[in-house]
Motif scaffolding. Structure first.
Motif, PDB file in Angstrom:
ATOM      1  N   ARG A   1     -34.902  60.809 -23.086  1.00  0.00           N
ATOM      2  CA  ARG A   1     -36.363  59.877 -22.811  1.00  0.00           C
ATOM      3  C   ARG A   1     -37.149  60.460 -22.270  1.00  0.00           C
ATOM      4  N   HIS A   2     -37.459  61.418 -21.934  1.00  0.00           N
ATOM      5  CA  HIS A   2     -38.777  62.088 -21.456  1.00  0.00           C
ATOM      6  C   HIS A   2     -39.502  62.932 -22.260  1.00  0.00           C
ATOM      7  N   VAL A   3     -38.997  63.150 -23.507  1.00  0.00           N
ATOM      8  CA  VAL A   3     -39.632  63.247 -24.615  1.00  0.00           C
ATOM      9  C   VAL A   3     -40.150  62.082 -25.213  1.00  0.00           C
ATOM     10  N   GLN A   4     -39.377  61.424 -25.424  1.00  0.00           N
ATOM     11  CA  GLN A   4     -39.310  60.004 -26.274  1.00  0.00           C
ATOM     12  C   GLN A   4     -41.000  59.471 -25.276  1.00  0.00           C
ATOM     13  N   ALA A   5     -40.864  59.421 -24.385  1.00  0.00           N
ATOM     14  CA  ALA A   5     -41.832  58.572 -23.537  1.00  0.00           C
ATOM     15  C   ALA A   5     -42.851  59.078 -24.316  1.00  0.00           C
ATOM     16  N   ILE A   6     -42.941  60.532 -23.222  1.00  0.00           N
ATOM     17  CA  ILE A   6     -44.047  61.655 -23.623  1.00  0.00           C
ATOM     18  C   ILE A   6     -45.114  61.614 -25.162  1.00  0.00           C
ATOM     19  N   ARG A   7     -43.090  61.406 -26.552  1.00  0.00           N
ATOM     20  CA  ARG A   7     -44.410  61.830 -27.797  1.00  0.00           C
ATOM     21  C   ARG A   7     -45.050  60.674 -28.061  1.00  0.00           C
ATOM     22  N   GLN A   8     -44.787  59.280 -27.519  1.00  0.00           N
ATOM     23  CA  GLN A   8     -45.602  58.191 -27.954  1.00  0.00           C
ATOM     24  C   GLN A   8     -47.199  58.000 -27.568  1.00  0.00           C
ATOM     25  N   TYR A   9     -47.112  58.840 -26.370  1.00  0.00           N
ATOM     26  CA  TYR A   9     -48.481  59.412 -26.581  1.00  0.00           C
ATOM     27  C   TYR A   9     -49.614  60.429 -26.839  1.00  0.00           C
ATOM     28  N   LEU A  10     -48.385  61.467 -27.413  1.00  0.00           N
ATOM     29  CA  LEU A  10     -49.203  62.192 -28.382  1.00  0.00           C
ATOM     30  C   LEU A  10     -49.186  62.047 -29.658  1.00  0.00           C
ATOM     31  N   ASP A  11     -47.864  61.200 -30.426  1.00  0.00           N
ATOM     32  CA  ASP A  11     -47.925  60.805 -31.821  1.00  0.00           C
ATOM     33  C   ASP A  11     -49.868  59.883 -31.763  1.00  0.00           C
ATOM     34  N   ALA A  12     -50.139  59.186 -30.365  1.00  0.00           N
ATOM     35  CA  ALA A  12     -51.005  58.099 -30.626  1.00  0.00           C
ATOM     36  C   ALA A  12     -52.253  59.363 -30.323  1.00  0.00           C
ATOM     37  N   GLY A  13     -52.150  59.999 -30.531  1.00  0.00           N
ATOM     38  CA  GLY A  13     -53.407  61.181 -30.612  1.00  0.00           C
ATOM     39  C   GLY A  13     -54.187  61.412 -29.030  1.00  0.00           C
ATOM     40  N   PHE A  14     -53.379  61.437 -27.788  1.00  0.00           N
ATOM     41  CA  PHE A  14     -54.049  61.696 -26.637  1.00  0.00           C
ATOM     42  C   PHE A  14     -53.958  63.373 -26.427  1.00  0.00           C
ATOM     43  N   ASP A  15     -55.132  63.792 -26.175  1.00  0.00           N
ATOM     44  CA  ASP A  15     -55.008  65.605 -25.742  1.00  0.00           C
ATOM     45  C   ASP A  15     -54.198  65.782 -24.325  1.00  0.00           C
ATOM     46  N   GLU A  16     -54.781  64.541 -23.296  1.00  0.00           N
ATOM     47  CA  GLU A  16     -54.353  65.074 -21.878  1.00  0.00           C
ATOM     48  C   GLU A  16     -53.233  64.202 -21.432  1.00  0.00           C
ATOM     49  N   LEU A  17     -52.285  64.095 -20.681  1.00  0.00           N
ATOM     50  CA  LEU A  17     -50.980  63.334 -19.918  1.00  0.00           C
ATOM     51  C   LEU A  17     -51.188  63.951 -18.915  1.00  0.00           C
ATOM     52  N   TYR A  18     -51.044  63.089 -17.615  1.00  0.00           N
ATOM     53  CA  TYR A  18     -50.082  63.922 -16.611  1.00  0.00           C
ATOM     54  C   TYR A  18     -49.465  63.068 -15.346  1.00  0.00           C
ATOM     55  N   ILE A  19     -48.419  64.403 -15.949  1.00  0.00           N
ATOM     56  CA  ILE A  19     -46.763  63.552 -15.578  1.00  0.00           C
ATOM     57  C   ILE A  19     -47.053  64.009 -13.667  1.00  0.00           C
ATOM     58  N   SER A  20     -45.975  62.625 -13.510  1.00  0.00           N
ATOM     59  CA  SER A  20     -45.974  63.546 -12.106  1.00  0.00           C
ATOM     60  C   SER A  20     -44.259  62.671 -12.186  1.00  0.00           C
ATOM     61  N   GLN A  21     -43.617  63.340 -11.065  1.00  0.00           N
ATOM     62  CA  GLN A  21     -42.269  63.466 -10.387  1.00  0.00           C
ATOM     63  C   GLN A  21     -42.527  62.194  -9.008  1.00  0.00           C
ATOM     64  N   ILE A  22     -42.051  61.339  -8.859  1.00  0.00           N
ATOM     65  CA  ILE A  22     -41.799  60.539  -7.626  1.00  0.00           C
ATOM     66  C   ILE A  22     -40.525  60.547  -6.789  1.00  0.00           C
ATOM     67  N   GLY A  23     -40.352  61.718  -5.795  1.00  0.00           N
ATOM     68  CA  GLY A  23     -39.308  62.338  -5.089  1.00  0.00           C
ATOM     69  C   GLY A  23     -39.799  63.082  -4.311  1.00  0.00           C
ATOM     70  N   SER A  24     -39.147  63.245  -3.481  1.00  0.00           N
ATOM     71  CA  SER A  24     -38.710  64.666  -2.705  1.00  0.00           C
ATOM     72  C   SER A  24     -38.960  67.024  -3.325  1.00  0.00           C
ATOM     73  N   ASP A  25     -38.776  66.245  -4.383  1.00  0.00           N
ATOM     74  CA  ASP A  25     -38.261  67.459  -4.855  1.00  0.00           C
ATOM     75  C   ASP A  25     -38.666  67.802  -5.941  1.00  0.00           C
ATOM     76  N   GLN A  26     -39.988  68.132  -5.840  1.00  0.00           N
ATOM     77  CA  GLN A  26     -40.919  68.843  -6.713  1.00  0.00           C
ATOM     78  C   GLN A  26     -40.752  69.606  -7.971  1.00  0.00           C
ATOM     79  N   ALA A  27     -40.837  70.550  -6.534  1.00  0.00           N
ATOM     80  CA  ALA A  27     -40.119  72.143  -7.422  1.00  0.00           C
ATOM     81  C   ALA A  27     -38.801  71.647  -8.550  1.00  0.00           C
ATOM     82  N   ALA A  28     -38.075  71.345  -8.769  1.00  0.00           N
ATOM     83  CA  ALA A  28     -36.868  71.137  -9.451  1.00  0.00           C
ATOM     84  C   ALA A  28     -37.337  70.120 -10.604  1.00  0.00           C
TER      85      ALA A  28
END
Length: 83
Positions: free
Chosen positions: A43-70
């Motif tokens: 699910r994550h790969v498909q969502a990110i791939r849409q932006y890469l396929d559209a030509g984006f060369d910089e994406l900011y990915i974040s996790q909303i939650g308490s366990d950032q390291a995991a």
């Protein structure tokens, strides 16, 4: 939940309490339909791939939650290699 608010609400509501009230009916299931959530890397790969396929060369990915390291471990192990 405020991500799911439509229209101009994210720009118009002046108080956090109003965001809370407006987003109260938005369920975790509704959020999961809007954006990739959970442990399925595809699910994550498909969502990110849409932006890469559209030509984006910089994406900011974040996790909303308490366990950032995991999340970062999950991203580096399961998602990044597929991109």
């Amino acid at each position: 939940r405020s991500e799911a608010l439509g229209g101009q609400l994210n720009q118009e509501l002046p108080l956090p309490s109003l965001f809370e009230a407006a987003s109260e009916p938005i369920t975790p299931d509704a959020i999961a339909e809007m954006m990739p959530c959970g442990p399925d890397p595809e699910r994550h790969v498909q969502a990110i791939r849409q932006y890469l396929d559209a030509g984006f060369d910089e994406l900011y990915i974040s996790q909303i939650g308490s366990d950032q390291a995991a999340y970062l471990e999950f991203f580096n192990r399961e998602i990044a290699p597929r991109l």
